[in-house]
Structures are given as structure tokens and as C-alpha cells.
Design a protein around this motif. Structure first.
Motif, short mmCIF file in Angstrom:
data_model
loop_
_atom_site.label_atom_id
_atom_site.label_comp_id
_atom_site.label_asym_id
_atom_site.label_seq_id
_atom_site.Cartn_x
_atom_site.Cartn_y
_atom_site.Cartn_z
N CYS A 130 -33.58 0.42 -3.71
CA CYS A 130 -34.84 0.00 -3.08
C CYS A 130 -35.49 1.11 -2.27
O CYS A 130 -36.61 0.95 -1.80
CB CYS A 130 -34.61 -1.23 -2.19
SG CYS A 130 -33.67 -0.88 -0.68
N TYR A 131 -34.77 2.22 -2.08
CA TYR A 131 -35.27 3.40 -1.38
C TYR A 131 -35.52 3.19 0.10
O TYR A 131 -36.20 4.00 0.74
CB TYR A 131 -36.54 3.94 -2.06
CG TYR A 131 -36.35 4.22 -3.52
CD1 TYR A 131 -35.57 5.29 -3.95
CD2 TYR A 131 -36.90 3.38 -4.50
CE1 TYR A 131 -35.36 5.53 -5.30
CE2 TYR A 131 -36.69 3.61 -5.84
CZ TYR A 131 -35.93 4.70 -6.24
OH TYR A 131 -35.73 4.93 -7.57
N ASP A 132 -35.02 2.11 0.67
CA ASP A 132 -35.07 1.96 2.12
C ASP A 132 -34.22 3.06 2.75
O ASP A 132 -33.22 3.51 2.17
CB ASP A 132 -34.54 0.59 2.54
CG ASP A 132 -35.61 -0.49 2.44
OD1 ASP A 132 -36.75 -0.13 2.12
OD2 ASP A 132 -35.29 -1.66 2.67
N THR A 133 -34.61 3.51 3.94
CA THR A 133 -33.92 4.64 4.56
C THR A 133 -33.20 4.25 5.83
O THR A 133 -33.53 3.26 6.48
CB THR A 133 -34.92 5.75 4.89
OG1 THR A 133 -35.94 5.24 5.77
CG2 THR A 133 -35.59 6.27 3.63
N TRP A 134 -32.21 5.04 6.17
CA TRP A 134 -31.47 4.92 7.43
C TRP A 134 -31.26 6.32 7.99
O TRP A 134 -30.91 7.25 7.25
CB TRP A 134 -30.11 4.26 7.19
CG TRP A 134 -29.23 4.28 8.42
CD1 TRP A 134 -29.25 3.40 9.46
CD2 TRP A 134 -28.23 5.26 8.73
NE1 TRP A 134 -28.33 3.76 10.40
CE2 TRP A 134 -27.68 4.89 9.98
CE3 TRP A 134 -27.75 6.39 8.08
CZ2 TRP A 134 -26.67 5.64 10.58
CZ3 TRP A 134 -26.75 7.13 8.68
CH2 TRP A 134 -26.22 6.74 9.92
N ARG A 135 -31.54 6.49 9.27
CA ARG A 135 -31.41 7.80 9.91
C ARG A 135 -30.21 7.83 10.84
O ARG A 135 -29.98 6.87 11.59
CB ARG A 135 -32.67 8.16 10.69
CG ARG A 135 -33.87 8.49 9.82
CD ARG A 135 -35.04 8.96 10.66
NE ARG A 135 -36.19 9.29 9.82
CZ ARG A 135 -37.34 9.78 10.28
NH1 ARG A 135 -37.47 10.00 11.59
NH2 ARG A 135 -38.33 10.06 9.46
N SER A 136 -29.50 8.92 10.80
CA SER A 136 -28.38 9.10 11.72
C SER A 136 -28.92 9.36 13.11
O SER A 136 -30.04 9.85 13.28
CB SER A 136 -27.51 10.28 11.27
OG SER A 136 -28.26 11.49 11.30
N PRO A 137 -28.16 9.03 14.16
CA PRO A 137 -28.61 9.28 15.52
C PRO A 137 -28.86 10.77 15.74
O PRO A 137 -28.14 11.62 15.23
CB PRO A 137 -27.44 8.78 16.38
CG PRO A 137 -26.71 7.82 15.50
CD PRO A 137 -26.85 8.34 14.10
N PHE A 138 -29.89 11.08 16.50
CA PHE A 138 -30.23 12.48 16.77
C PHE A 138 -29.19 13.11 17.70
O PHE A 138 -28.79 12.52 18.70
CB PHE A 138 -31.61 12.56 17.42
CG PHE A 138 -32.03 13.96 17.79
CD1 PHE A 138 -32.52 14.83 16.83
CD2 PHE A 138 -31.92 14.41 19.10
CE1 PHE A 138 -32.89 16.12 17.15
CE2 PHE A 138 -32.31 15.70 19.44
CZ PHE A 138 -32.78 16.56 18.47
#
Length: 219
Positions: A33-41
């Protein structure tokens, strides 16, 4: 999931090596579905130390009326040398955290998010679609197919009364208006698709012709 996870095509490097916002962050995406998740900065301590060291050198040398570019460059070089290993470590931590947000399909090997995962089968929804959803979709396809078939049959029945041999014109020869096969032009009222016979030889004269193609009589 296995202890190892590889994101060769579905991650984006958002790391910044320079400036006050220097740090590490990675964005991972679901292959379905190409939804994204970002790692904590994670701030890059090496760049911050080099920045403050450079500022201190500049202040100190400015008080002496001299430039401290050599020490500043050395500080930048030290920060740059430690950037690569620090980024690799941050990437490893980001991948470890991403394991809790993605599942690797045993059939297609794609990494998908929880919404695209069939937990009962241990496969992604692309390889093991939801049964209820597939049944409803199949029912709708069947309904659409039957409606199309009945509509086609109805069109065939209505077409029995259509005479394909009747002359029709799609563009009015008098004013150029599109007629859609009507008997009269909606732009100028010209009677369309009417065969005119020459008064001298009875040859059919095309619309707009000034002379008869059979005998040359002026129309």
C-alpha cells in the motif's frame, strides 16, 4: 519474522550530515500500500561538537585578530570521518525498530505493514487475500457481468429496428455542424443525406456540387 530484515528498495534515507539539524532518520514503506513509517530522529553528536568547536575557534581567533580556518577544517574533518560509522549504527537501530512495523511475506518476500498482512496465513494480502473481501468482490463482478450481458442483449434487440443502409451524414455540408446522423442540421436546418437527381440525366448529384458529375449540367 526472522532476526534479519533487509530494506533494499523500500526505504528512504532522510539523514542530514551538516548543520544544527544534523542527525539520522529513515523512512520505510509498505511494498503493497506504500504507507510509510519513519524511525525516530537521532541527533548527530559529532556534527554538533564540530559546530561548537568551530564557533569557539572562530571567537578565540577573532579576539586575536587572526583566522582559525585550520582548526575549523580539522573539526569538520573529524565530524565527517565519524559520520559514516555513526550512520550505519543508526540504520541498524532503525531496522531493528522497523521489525515491529513490517512483516516479511514468506511467498513473495515483500515487506508489508499490519494492514496488508494476513496473520492467519502468515502471508501478505497480495499472496493470501482476505476471503470475505474476495467473495464480496467476486459477487460484485458477477453482478456487473450479468448486467452488462443483459444490457448488450437489450441493445441487440433494439438494433433490429435500425436500418444501416439509410444514408446519414455526421457533418452538415452547408455549415459544418456535427449532426450525429440526424435528418436535419441543428445549426442551419439543412435537410441531410438527401440524394439530389440531375434534372437532365437523373444522375445522383452530391450535396454541394455545382455541376452534375454525369452530364456537366449546372445545378
Amino acid at each position: 519474522m526472522s532476526s534479519e530484515i533487509y530494506f533494499s528498495n523500500n526505504y528512504r534515507d532522510l539523514c542530514q550530515p551538516n548543520g544544527t539539524g544534523a542527525g539520522f532518520q529513515f523512512e520505510f514503506s509498505c511494498c503493497r500500500c506504500y504507507d510509510t513509517w519513519r524511525s525516530p530522529f537521532e541527533p548527530y553528536a559529532g556534527e554538533r561538537a564540530a559546530t561548537w568547536l568551530g564557533k569557539g575557534v572562530d571567537v578565540a581567533w577573532s579576539l586575536l585578530g587572526r583566522a582559525g580556518t585550520g582548526l575549523s577544517s580539522a573539526a569538520d574533518g573529524l565530524a565527517g570521518a565519524s559520520w559514516g560509522p555513526a550512520r550505519d549504527k543508526a540504520f541498524e537501530r532503525a531496522i531493528s525498530t522497523a521489525q515491529g512495523h513490517f512483516n516479511r511475506c514468506a511467498r513473495c518476500t515483500d515487506y508489508v505493514c499490519g494492514r496488508c498482512w494476513n496473520a492467519a496465513q502468515g502471508l501478505c494480502l497480495g499472496c493470501a487475500p482476505d476471503t470475505v473481501a474476495e467473495a464480496m468482490a467476486a459477487q460484485q463482478r458477477g453482478l456487473n457481468d450479468m448486467a452488462s450481458q443483459r444490457a448488450y442483449a437489450s441493445g441487440q434487440q433494439a438494433g433490429q429496428g435500425y436500418d444501416p443502409t439509410t444514408p446519414r451524414q455526421l457533418v452538415c455540408p452547408q455549415c459544418g455542424t456535427k449532426t450525429r446522423g440526424a435528418a436535419y442540421c441543428s445549426g442551419c436546418g439543412h435537410h441531410l443525406a438527401q440524394s439530389t437527381a440531375c434534372a437532365s440525366c437523373s444522375t445522383v448529384v452530391p450535396d454541394g456540387a455545382a455541376f452534375c458529375p454525369g452530364c456537366g449540367t449546372r445545378q
